[in-house]
Design a protein around this motif. Structure first.
Motif: not given
Length: 225
Positions: A110-124
């Motif tokens: 979950g943490a790895a998914f969040v880290a990448t998704t925050r960077e690429v899609w700028a989701l909070p």
């Protein structure tokens, strides 16, 4: 139609091309969540003789999907998708893990998914269990829930098949046969999860859970769970 009854019209929401590409990217083996490192207790189950051959693996995976983490995680994903505040769902997802390794499996992915998704899609997105993170991200990205659940379960099963191919004599063609055989189960579990609530969560896969508990004591192992 009897007195008091009402018809409910369900309108199918088509999936946009961009949504499809985003979803398949998020749940692709190439997305850097480290799914390849986790076997969900499968390594221990094979080592102790619970699973032998293609049919045994297919039965094991069907049980995980319908009575284990497949179903529970799909319900958590759907609830996170519908929630404005996922704090409660995230806490429950972490607490439901039956072993130390399974807790690490869901929280670290979950943490790895969040880290990448925050960077690429700028989701909070805060760090949280994997299915909760995917559900929340899908809602923020306005992806339709039904295919998200279906592809989530497909990706979960696919990762376990790939793990099994490293642990037992299972060719690539037989692995794909198993996945194809699981398609009706995946669709059924996704539909059930979409209509369910947190009160419907429950599991009965004791062999899977004990395998995940025993795995950390294995003298030699390939996977982290």
């Amino acid at each position: 139609m009897a007195t008091g009854e009402q018809w409910v019209t369900i309108t199918a929401i088509p999936m946009r091309d961009l949504d499809l590409l985003t979803l398949t990217q998020w749940l692709s083996p190439a997305y850097p969540v480290g799914a390849f490192a986790w076997s969900h207790g499968l390594e221990q189950a094979i080592a102790r003789g619970d699973i032998s051959g293609r049919d045994g693996l297919a039965d094991w995976l069907a049980a995980v999907l319908t009575h284990g983490a497949g179903r529970s995680d799909a319900i958590l994903l759907a609830e996170a998708y519908r929630s404005d505040d996922v704090t409660e769902v995230a806490s429950l997802a972490a607490a439901l893990s039956p072993s130390k390794e399974r807790r690490m499996e869901t929280l670290q992915q979950g943490a790895a998914f969040v880290a990448t998704t925050r960077e690429v899609w700028a989701l909070p997105l805060p760090n949280m269990a994997f299915p909760v993170a995917v559900g929340r991200a899908a809602a923020l990205a306005d992806l339709p829930l039904t295919p998200v659940l279906q592809v989530w379960l497909q990706a979960f099963a696919s990762n376990l098949v790939q793990a099994a191919q490293r642990l037992m004599r299972l060719g690539q063609t037989d692995g794909q046969r198993i996945l194809a055989q699981l398609h009706p189960i995946i669709l059924a579990v996704a539909a059930e999860a979409e209509a369910a609530s947190l009160d419907d969560i429950g599991s009965a896969t004791f062999a899977v859970d004990t395998a995940s508990m025993q795995h950390e004591a294995m003298a030699s192992r390939i996977f982290r769970s």
